[in-house]
Write an enzyme that holds these catalytic residues in place. Structure first.
Site, PDB file in Angstrom:
ATOM      1  CD  GLU A  53     -11.440 -11.425 -36.033  1.00  0.00           C
ATOM      2  OE1 GLU A  53     -10.371 -10.832 -36.130  1.00  0.00           O
ATOM      3  OE2 GLU A  53     -11.738 -12.423 -36.730  1.00  0.00           O
TER       4      GLU A  53
ATOM      5  CD  GLN B 141     -18.735 -10.368 -24.084  1.00  0.00           C
ATOM      6  OE1 GLN B 141     -17.677 -10.294 -24.705  1.00  0.00           O
ATOM      7  NE2 GLN B 141     -19.865  -9.877 -24.564  1.00  0.00           N
TER       8      GLN B 141
ATOM      9  CB  THR C 113      -9.401  11.964  -6.398  1.00  0.00           C
ATOM     10  OG1 THR C 113      -9.780  13.318  -6.160  1.00  0.00           O
ATOM     11  CG2 THR C 113     -10.363  11.028  -5.707  1.00  0.00           C
ATOM     12  CB  THR C 114      -5.566  15.936  -6.437  1.00  0.00           C
ATOM     13  OG1 THR C 114      -6.741  16.305  -7.151  1.00  0.00           O
ATOM     14  CG2 THR C 114      -4.401  16.750  -6.953  1.00  0.00           C
TER      15      THR C 114
ATOM     16  CB  CYS D  82     -15.202  -5.010 -15.950  1.00  0.00           C
ATOM     17  SG  CYS D  82     -16.642  -5.797 -16.736  1.00  0.00           S
TER      18      CYS D  82
HETATM   19  C1  LIG Z   1     -10.296   9.362 -12.303  1.00  0.00           C
HETATM   20  C2  LIG Z   1     -10.504  10.826 -12.008  1.00  0.00           C
HETATM   21  C3  LIG Z   1     -11.358  11.540 -12.811  1.00  0.00           C
HETATM   22  C4  LIG Z   1     -11.575  12.886 -12.566  1.00  0.00           C
HETATM   23  N1  LIG Z   1     -12.413  13.583 -13.387  1.00  0.00           N
HETATM   24  C5  LIG Z   1     -12.646  14.889 -13.167  1.00  0.00           C
HETATM   25  C6  LIG Z   1     -13.519  15.618 -13.989  1.00  0.00           C
HETATM   26  O1  LIG Z   1     -14.113  15.103 -14.937  1.00  0.00           O
HETATM   27  N2  LIG Z   1     -13.687  16.924 -13.724  1.00  0.00           N
HETATM   28  C7  LIG Z   1     -13.066  17.534 -12.675  1.00  0.00           C
HETATM   29  O2  LIG Z   1     -13.273  18.693 -12.482  1.00  0.00           O
HETATM   30  N3  LIG Z   1     -12.229  16.875 -11.888  1.00  0.00           N
HETATM   31  C8  LIG Z   1     -11.997  15.565 -12.109  1.00  0.00           C
HETATM   32  N4  LIG Z   1     -11.121  14.888 -11.312  1.00  0.00           N
HETATM   33  C9  LIG Z   1     -10.360  15.630 -10.305  1.00  0.00           C
HETATM   34  C10 LIG Z   1     -11.076  15.654  -8.978  1.00  0.00           C
HETATM   35  O3  LIG Z   1     -12.193  16.489  -9.055  1.00  0.00           O
HETATM   36  C11 LIG Z   1     -10.110  16.175  -7.941  1.00  0.00           C
HETATM   37  O4  LIG Z   1      -9.060  15.281  -7.881  1.00  0.00           O
HETATM   38  C12 LIG Z   1     -10.760  16.223  -6.592  1.00  0.00           C
HETATM   39  O5  LIG Z   1     -11.806  17.098  -6.568  1.00  0.00           O
HETATM   40  C13 LIG Z   1      -9.758  16.542  -5.492  1.00  0.00           C
HETATM   41  O6  LIG Z   1     -10.380  16.330  -4.242  1.00  0.00           O
HETATM   42  P1  LIG Z   1      -9.765  15.384  -3.128  1.00  0.00           P
HETATM   43  O7  LIG Z   1     -10.628  15.504  -1.923  1.00  0.00           O
HETATM   44  O8  LIG Z   1      -9.603  14.013  -3.619  1.00  0.00           O
HETATM   45  O9  LIG Z   1      -8.373  16.060  -2.910  1.00  0.00           O
HETATM   46  P2  LIG Z   1      -7.039  15.456  -2.323  1.00  0.00           P
HETATM   47  O10 LIG Z   1      -6.334  14.674  -3.360  1.00  0.00           O
HETATM   48  O11 LIG Z   1      -7.299  14.768  -1.052  1.00  0.00           O
HETATM   49  O12 LIG Z   1      -6.245  16.804  -2.034  1.00  0.00           O
HETATM   50  C14 LIG Z   1      -5.865  17.630  -3.087  1.00  0.00           C
HETATM   51  C15 LIG Z   1      -5.062  18.836  -2.623  1.00  0.00           C
HETATM   52  O13 LIG Z   1      -5.896  19.730  -1.933  1.00  0.00           O
HETATM   53  C16 LIG Z   1      -5.381  20.032  -0.655  1.00  0.00           C
HETATM   54  N5  LIG Z   1      -6.522  20.100   0.236  1.00  0.00           N
HETATM   55  C17 LIG Z   1      -7.541  19.223   0.307  1.00  0.00           C
HETATM   56  N6  LIG Z   1      -8.445  19.651   1.185  1.00  0.00           N
HETATM   57  C18 LIG Z   1      -7.987  20.798   1.699  1.00  0.00           C
HETATM   58  C19 LIG Z   1      -8.484  21.705   2.661  1.00  0.00           C
HETATM   59  N7  LIG Z   1      -9.656  21.518   3.254  1.00  0.00           N
HETATM   60  N8  LIG Z   1      -7.745  22.784   2.943  1.00  0.00           N
HETATM   61  C20 LIG Z   1      -6.543  23.004   2.346  1.00  0.00           C
HETATM   62  N9  LIG Z   1      -6.034  22.177   1.435  1.00  0.00           N
HETATM   63  C21 LIG Z   1      -6.746  21.092   1.114  1.00  0.00           C
HETATM   64  C22 LIG Z   1      -4.442  18.918  -0.305  1.00  0.00           C
HETATM   65  O14 LIG Z   1      -3.430  19.380   0.519  1.00  0.00           O
HETATM   66  C23 LIG Z   1      -3.936  18.492  -1.666  1.00  0.00           C
HETATM   67  O15 LIG Z   1      -2.840  19.267  -2.010  1.00  0.00           O
HETATM   68  C24 LIG Z   1     -10.898  13.536 -11.506  1.00  0.00           C
HETATM   69  C25 LIG Z   1     -10.034  12.798 -10.693  1.00  0.00           C
HETATM   70  C26 LIG Z   1      -9.841  11.452 -10.938  1.00  0.00           C
HETATM   71  C27 LIG Z   1      -8.911  10.685 -10.075  1.00  0.00           C
HETATM   72  S1  FES Z   2     -16.429  -8.507 -19.214  1.00  0.00           S
HETATM   73 FE1  FES Z   2     -14.418  -8.158 -19.913  1.00  0.00          FE
HETATM   74  S2  FES Z   2     -14.073  -6.144 -19.329  1.00  0.00           S
HETATM   75 FE2  FES Z   2     -16.150  -6.423 -18.846  1.00  0.00          FE
END
Ligand SMILES: Cc1cc2nc3c(=O)[nH]c(=O)nc-3n(C[C@H](O)[C@H](O)[C@H](O)COP(=O)(O)OP(=O)(O)OC[C@H]3O[C@@H](n4cnc5c(N)ncnc54)[C@H](O)[C@@H]3O)c2cc1C
Ligand code: FES
Ligand code: FES
Length: 1335
Positions: A1266, A116, A270-271, A120
């Site tokens: 709407e 639309q 992701t963290t 996205c």
């Molecule tokens: C949009 C979004 C949605 C999410 N939803 C969920 C959810 O529904 N449920 C849930 O449980 N989680 C959720 N998460 C969290 C996600 O599971 C964690 O962020 C993820 O698992 C972290 O992994 P990473 O590899 O990205 O870590 P990173 O961000 O790369 O690292 C995280 C930390 O771990 C340390 N680290 C990483 N690897 C090692 C290693 N091998 N040894 C020592 N230290 C290490 C790093 O130094 C850092 O401090 C979500 C995250 C996002 C962004």
């Molecule tokens: S088409 Fe508008 S957010 Fe998906």
């Protein structure tokens, strides 16, 4: 730190082209790099936190060990470019383009009407494309799963899933779930209309290009060579402030970690990424060991599996799937539990990026995996230069006790997950606001081990997430229960003890304290039942099974692939072939949306000298600004200027809306100043340096209740009254009184507010490109702020990524803020709000409090209603007064109540100012109406549907404000909805289901609707168009309406094509601007097609009239010849079309008027199933019957209905704004504000456009933008019905508060039972809650 000369070259590929970055900056993410450096703007910014999927790309890596290429989806906003060394990135531009060749994924998404606004769409394309690269013939479930991380605010997802399903072998239009029957067979589909020919095909599959996987680009051979290079060495990327190390051996990694113990290991980021972005963390050094072989493996042993720390969660899922298929079930109970959560944890993008090591080490308190890993006795294998060790996850590590943390220099190499033993049982349990892609509100991992052959507990473990700052274990409880039998007494003790052991304080962060306490014990009860069932399977003689009524409590709701049918009137076979009106024509920009070639404001190339603007907003709800120190900010790198109220040359307060706060702030989130710098990163960094001191001013009013106490209002009361209300109350059988609270809603348009303001060198002119619904308003506000005539302010609007009312007034305020900055600096200003600021500053739908008193007869006839409405307007007028007027006028909905009094008023509070939102008050107010009708039904022992039928308008009547209307289409929609949804038989079936199931209940509701279109002020309905015919015969069409995704431009082209009798391809519509059409009104109120269509029609008819003599002379001639001849004869080929507007009026003194040009009617039936133990619900089926009169474009109209319905469903169920008692909005992004995803939409979704007549509107159509929103409340009332059934069975009163949204918390806490009874309660006067309701 290494010096800059140590920096290596970063090498990766984007869309087959090699990128060599000599100065790779670790702080730059892929999204910024693609958009700003490579100028690939197809990848969009929607949130910056991995939560919306708008920035999805495909990352491909070669694994030298398996010699395989791994393709996975990733959210570019969380991918540091430095992590991409050796990877190939594919963006939407690399998939296909109009210039080269569009890809089947792009073509089908467009042609199935899956776009639309299109914002996205590139992300959707990338998610489906990546799936197809891995599975060229996906199952429908794989498609649904692939889309779980992508939000769409417009479509309601059904057409997107459908476009994906076209790639599934065997999936056809037939929707009858493989029953062997065809839904289109008239015998099967009893609701095919017999009188009218109805169509169901919105697109033609025969047009689709086939998918040929062999045509996909190959993985760059150079990257294979790089990956296989035996001489790989550590790489270092040196940025402006940070360094990135990429070790390639474990030894090197351990060296680095020993040298830089504080440096994070960036795995999935992701963290780490969100912590830097949102928590302000700074790391000078990053270590990225993703490719190290010792961290990338899975290994099975006799005791279980060991998974490398660098394995992504998606790879973990694949590995566990494999093990589960290979090993006996009794050994893989932990794996099954993990797999369940791995399906719903985040979306596929995050699951593919996040790693096992990152997850276990970052230990989020909401972790879905760690509690299960702990319960399953998993260990992490840790290594440092000093040696190796193992850490049990069921020890103090997860609770983050300092002595249990990793030691400096240690890294996690792998995680070992043992097999379960025969007499051990493990389960994972969770509940979130939404089934997928939402952090758990509470989750748990539990395991029990029995003495062999008995139900005597040998070992018990319970770990809970989201109930404390870390994952916590109920150690003491578990210890005390050892030796006990698995029986009811154990259950009861366990629940009591767990609640004593894990105490969630009343003011705990995250709120929902009583609910979370209840969930802890409810989840344990589920575990108890699961174990009982399992014991029975182990030895049916010894262990009795659980009661049959309890069986359905065991499982979570399954995630099904949604399906549906859309029915609409076929085009008259006699209509000329070329005439597109009535056909499901694809959105004019659909292909551009799906290829990423559609340009939104921030996709526009940089303008010479442009600056970026960052905002500084108030942190107090009501305070005096005692000092504002911008000196540090000014001195920051890249900063050109800081702009404050003093810099506004004209009005800083225009019609009550303040651009820059001056001496006082009136809400949290008010703009105090802005910083203009050479990059957004610089502007944002400097904004943090602005120091503001405040002195709080009393009172700070946050809630409606507080405003009522203090008589704080924005506007006078509005009232409508008919009959003799007070007299009628004295002559009825029963009177009830009640209150309904409806909380607000965030627009969550996918494109945040975006403005590009370009000052011109001459005559104080200013050009603005703005995503807005109301360019004239932007022009007005900018002109007022700059004190320059409006004629010098040009506002252009090509398209915007969703608006829903949120871009009617707010872009004017933000436009003025940007224009003042542009004026002061003399340079172009790019002002793109980050999601968190957008949510904070621009507010949304008005929270509403409805108070009612209803008099009725015992047969359900309502004789008198006295209703008061109060909305929380926020701190400035905005459109609150008009919202209240609409509420008062519209709130009778479909019911004729002879003695009716309705009053409304907008409260002034210290919240950001609420504004227009799809439905404009109607969706909130009418919930109150349906609530009191439902309450009457309960009192009369009738079904709500029966009371609705009794009180519904039946014949030509007058509304409470004395406007005459004929409700015949309402009656038809209502009747057809009841009949064709088989409401009564399904209601009976639901009752049967409810008798057999104690913990799950089904509910149904049918909601009727009478929705008025337009505005009660005639001048607000006017519109103009400007049509030019060029000498090659091409036509340029402009009008005052804005393209927001609703397909307005497409419909206008259809109109012009019919009127000029030329093919659609001749007509072009480029943009809307204040230059071509002056003084145009907002595109809102479902009126866009009505008023602009008439204006376009008028312009075309004027032109055709001019051409008529020429055509008459040469009837066989061609369009181009006639145009050339007209030019020769000096006939003007340009015309302005005008529509004076519908002649509506409203006299508030007399309380009467012809307020609206016409009404749209509809009815919806929804059926839900509710889990009484958790509060989760599943929408099983929805049938919508909408009076579309004659649809100009059924695809677009159905898209509007479906999209609005899902948005409404979100309003009434999952979308919850959280405010602190001091007025701070906590919900500022997709992490904490949950709009529906693909898993929330009805499993079965049927839409029928009902034909009626509406001669007043163009081609007898109706405005449907709407109306669908309110029909989402059928889900709310179906939930209410299910909860009523639960309460009835439990012997509870059937009257209980019905507020919106019906979140899992509300549902669970309404299903009172032994678990809600046992939780500790706190005296509200003894603490300050974390969040409050503001309605
Ligand atoms: C949009 C979004 C949605 C999410 N939803 C969920 C959810 O529904 N449920 C849930 O449980 N989680 C959720 N998460 C969290 C996600 O599971 C964690 O962020 C993820 O698992 C972290 O992994 P990473 O590899 O990205 O870590 P990173 O961000 O790369 O690292 C995280 C930390 O771990 C340390 N680290 C990483 N690897 C090692 C290693 N091998 N040894 C020592 N230290 C290490 C790093 O130094 C850092 O401090 C979500 C995250 C996002 C962004
Ligand atoms: S088409 Fe508008 S957010 Fe998906
Ligand atoms: S912008 Fe990346 S996920 Fe939203």
């Amino acid at each position: 730190m290494p010096s800059i000369s140590d920096s290596d070259e970063l090498i990766f590929f984007v869309n087959g082209r090699k990128v060599i970055e000599k100065k790779a900056d670790p702080e730059v993410n892929l999204l910024i790099y693609l958009r700003k450096i490579l100028r690939l703007t197809g990848t969009k910014y929607g949130c910056g936190s991995g939560g919306c999927g708008a920035c999805t790309v495909m990352v491909s890596r070669y694994d030298p060990k398996s010699k395989k290429i791994h393709h996975y989806p990733a959210t570019a906003c969380l991918v540091p470019i430095c992590s991409l060394h050796g990877a190939a990135v594919t963006t939407v531009e690399g998939v296909g383009s109009i210039k080269k060749r569009i890809h089947p994924v792009q073509e089908r998404l467009a042609k199935c009407h899956g776009t639309q606004c299109g914002f996205c769409s590139p992300g959707m394309v990338m998610s489906i494309y990546t799936l197809l690269r891995n599975h060229p013939e996906p199952t429908p479930d794989q498609i649904t799963e692939a889309l779980g991380g992508n939000l769409c605010r417009c479509t309601g997802y059904r057409p997107i899933v459908e476009s994906g399903k076209t790639f599934s072998p065997g999936a056809t239009v037939c929707q009858m779930k493989g029953s062997g029957k065809c839904c289109m067979d008239p015998d099967e589909r009893s609701f095919l209309s017999r009188e009218e020919k109805m169509c169901t095909k919105l697109y033609n599959e025969d047009e689709f290009q086939p998918l040929d996987p062999s045509q996909e680009p190959i993985f760059p051979p150079e990257l294979i060579r790089m990956a296989e290079d035996p001489h790989k060495r550590r790489l270092t990327f040196q940025g402006a402030r940070t360094v990135w190390f990429m070790p390639v051996t474990l030894k090197d990694l351990l060296e680095l970690k020993a040298g830089y113990p504080e440096a994070p290991l960036v795995m999935g980021n992701t963290t780490v990424g969100p912590s830097i972005k949102f928590k302000g963390e700074f790391h000078p050094i990053f270590i990225s060991p993703l490719g190290i072989p010792e961290l990338n493996f899975v290994e099975g042993t006799d005791n279980g599996a060991t998974v490398g720390a660098a394995y992504s969660l998606a790879q973990l899922k694949d590995a566990l799937d494999f093990l589960v298929s290979e090993q006996p079930k009794e050994k893989t109970k932990t794996y099954h539990a993990l797999l369940k959560h791995l399906r719903t944890l985040a979306g596929p993008q995050i699951r593919n990026m996040a790693t096992v090591g990152g997850h276990t080490v970052s230990r989020p308190n909401f972790s879905d995996l760690n509690p299960i890993l702990a319960a399953g006795n998993a260990t992490i294998n840790v290594m440092s230069k000093e040696g190796k060790r193992q850490i049990s996850l069921n020890g103090p590590f997860l609770e983050e006790l300092p002595e249990a943390n990793l030691k400096p220099g240690e890294v996690v190499v792998s995680v070992s997950i043992p097999y379960t033993t025969q007499w051990q049982f493990v389960a994972g349990l969770r509940l979130a606001q939404r089934q997928e892609n939402a952090f758990a509100i509470v989750n748990a991992g539990m395991s029990v081990e029995f003495e062999e052959g008995t139900d005597t507990i040998k070992g018990l473990q319970m770990f809970f997430g989201s109930v404390a700052p870390t994952v916590v274990s109920a150690k003491q409880t578990c210890k005390q229960l050892i030796g006990r039998q698995w029986d009811e007494q154990m259950l009861s003790d366990a629940c009591q003890w767990v609640l004593e052991e894990i105490r969630i304080p009343p003011e705990a962060e995250g709120g929902m304290v009583e609910y979370r306490r209840t969930l802890m014990v409810s989840l344990f009860f589920k575990f108890f039942l699961k174990v009982r069932r399992w014991l029975n399977k182990m030895d049916p003689q010894k262990f009795p099974d659980i009661p049959g009524k309890f069986v359905s409590a065991l499982d979570d709701f399954p995630i099904e692939t949604p399906q549906g049918i859309q029915m609409f009137q076929c085009v008259d076979p006699n209509q000329p072939q070329q005439d597109p009106v009535g056909h499901p024509v694809m959105h004019q920009s659909a292909i551009k949306h799906t290829t990423g070639e559609a340009i939104f404001v921030d996709d526009m190339p940089p303008v010479d000298q442009e600056l970026f603007l960052a905002v500084v907003t108030s942190t107090r709800a009501h305070a005096k600004i005692t000092s504002l120190d911008v000196s540090k900010a000014r001195a920051c790198p890249g900063v050109v200027d800081v702009i404050t109220a003093k810099d506004v040359p004209g009005e800083n307060n225009h019609r009550g809306e303040i651009f820059y706060a001056q001496s006082e702030v009136i809400c949290v989130g008010q703009i105090v100043c802005t910083v203009a710098a050479d990059t957004y990163a610089h502007a944002k960094e400097a904004a943090k340096q602005v120091k503001i001191a405040y002195d709080d001013i009393e009172p700070a009013i946050i809630t409606i209740e507080q405003a009522l106490e203090l008589n704080s209002f924005l506007s006078p009361e509005r009232k409508i009254e008919q009959g003799n209300v007070d007299y009628a109350f004295k002559h009825v059988d029963q009177v009830i009184e009640g209150e309904v609270h409806v909380e607000g809603q965030e627009h969550f348009y996918m494109e945040t507010q975006s403005i590009l303001a370009i000052p011109q060198t001459e005559d104080k002119e200013m050009v603005l490109h703005v995503g807005t619904q109301f360019p004239t308003h932007v022009q007005e506000y900018v002109s007022a702020a700059l004190k320059v005539p409006r004629s010098r302010i040009a506002c252009h609007m090509k398209r915007t990524g969703g608006a829903f009312g949120g871009k009617v007034t707010k872009p004017a305020l933000l436009g003025a803020v940007a224009a003042v900055a542009a004026n002061k600096t003399g340079r172009p200003i790019r002002f793109i709000l980050e999601r968190s600021n957008d949510m904070l500053i621009t507010a949304g739908r008005h929270p509403l409090l409805g108070k009612y008193k209803i008099g009725f007869m015992n047969n359900g006839e309502i004789k008198a209603a006295d209703v008061e409405y109060y909305v929380n307007g926020g701190c400035t007028p905005d459109e609150s007064e008009m919202v209240v007027e609409f509420i008062v006028l519209k709130s009778e909905n479909a019911y004729c109540i002879p003695n009716f009094r309705c009053r409304g008023r907008a409260c002034k509070t210290n919240l950001p100012s609420n504004t227009a939102f799809r439905g404009f008050g109607f969706p909130q107010a009418t919930v109150v109406v349906e609530a009191y009708v439902t309450a009457v039904a309960l009192k009369c022992n009738l079904l709500p549907e029966e009371v609705k039928e009794i009180n519904m308008y039946k014949r030509t009547s007058k509304t409470a404000y004395k406007q005459t209307f004929n409700p015949e289409p309402l009656r038809r929609c209502w009747k057809e909805c009841l009949e064709k949804s088989s409401f009564y038989s399904r209601k009976q079936a639901a009752e049967e289901f409810n008798k057999k199931n104690y913990w799950k209940k089904r509910g149904l509701a049918v909601t009727p609707m009478k929705f008025s279109i337009g505005i009660p002020t005639a001048s607000y309905n006017q519109a103009a168009a400007l049509v030019h015919i060029y000498l090659d015969g091409s036509v340029l069409l402009t009008h005052g309406g804005c393209e927001l995704g609703q397909g307005l431009y497409t419909k206008m082209i259809q109109v012009a094509s019919r009127e000029l009798n030329i093919p659609q391809s001749y007509v072009h519509l480029s943009e809307t601007s204040t230059v071509t059409v002056p003084n145009a009104l907002f595109t809102a109120g479902s009126l866009g097609t009505d008023v602009n269509g008439k204006a376009v029609q008028n312009a075309c008819q004027i032109l055709l009239e001019r051409l008529r003599p020429i055509i008459k002379k040469n009837p066989e001639g061609k369009w181009k010849e006639w145009v050339a001849k007209a030019f020769e004869e000096s006939i003007s080929l340009s015309a302005t079309g005008y529509f004076k507007g519908y002649q509506t009026n409203m006299d508030w003194e007399k309380e009467e008027g012809d307020a609206y040009p016409y009404y749209v009617y509809g009815a919806a039936c929804s059926e839900v199933e509710v889990d009484c133990l958790t509060g989760a619900h599943k929408l099983l089926r929805t049938d919508i019957f909408m009076d579309a009169a004659f649809s100009i474009n059924p695809a677009l109209d159905i898209g509007q209905i479906e999209g609005a319905f899902i948005q409404g469903m979100g309003l009434y169920t999952t979308e919850e704004l959280k405010y602190s008692p001091k007025g701070v909005l906590y919900s500022r992004g997709p992490d904490d504000y949950k709009i529906p995803t693909v898993t929330e939409i009805p499993e079965e979704f049927y839409i029928t456009l009902v034909h009626s007549r509406n001669p007043i509107a163009i081609y007898s159509s109706k405005g449907l933008g709407e109306a669908g929103m309110f029909l989402g409340s059928s889900v709310l009332f179906a939930i209410y019905d299910a909860v009523t059934a639960a309460r009835k069975e439990r012997g509870l009163s059937n009257t209980f508060p019905l507020n919106s949204p019906a979140t899992p918390e509300v549902i669970r806490m309404s299903c009172t039972d032994q678990f809600t009874d046992m939780i500790p309660r706190d005296d509200p006067s003894t603490y300050t809650p974390w969040s409050i309701h503001v309605s």
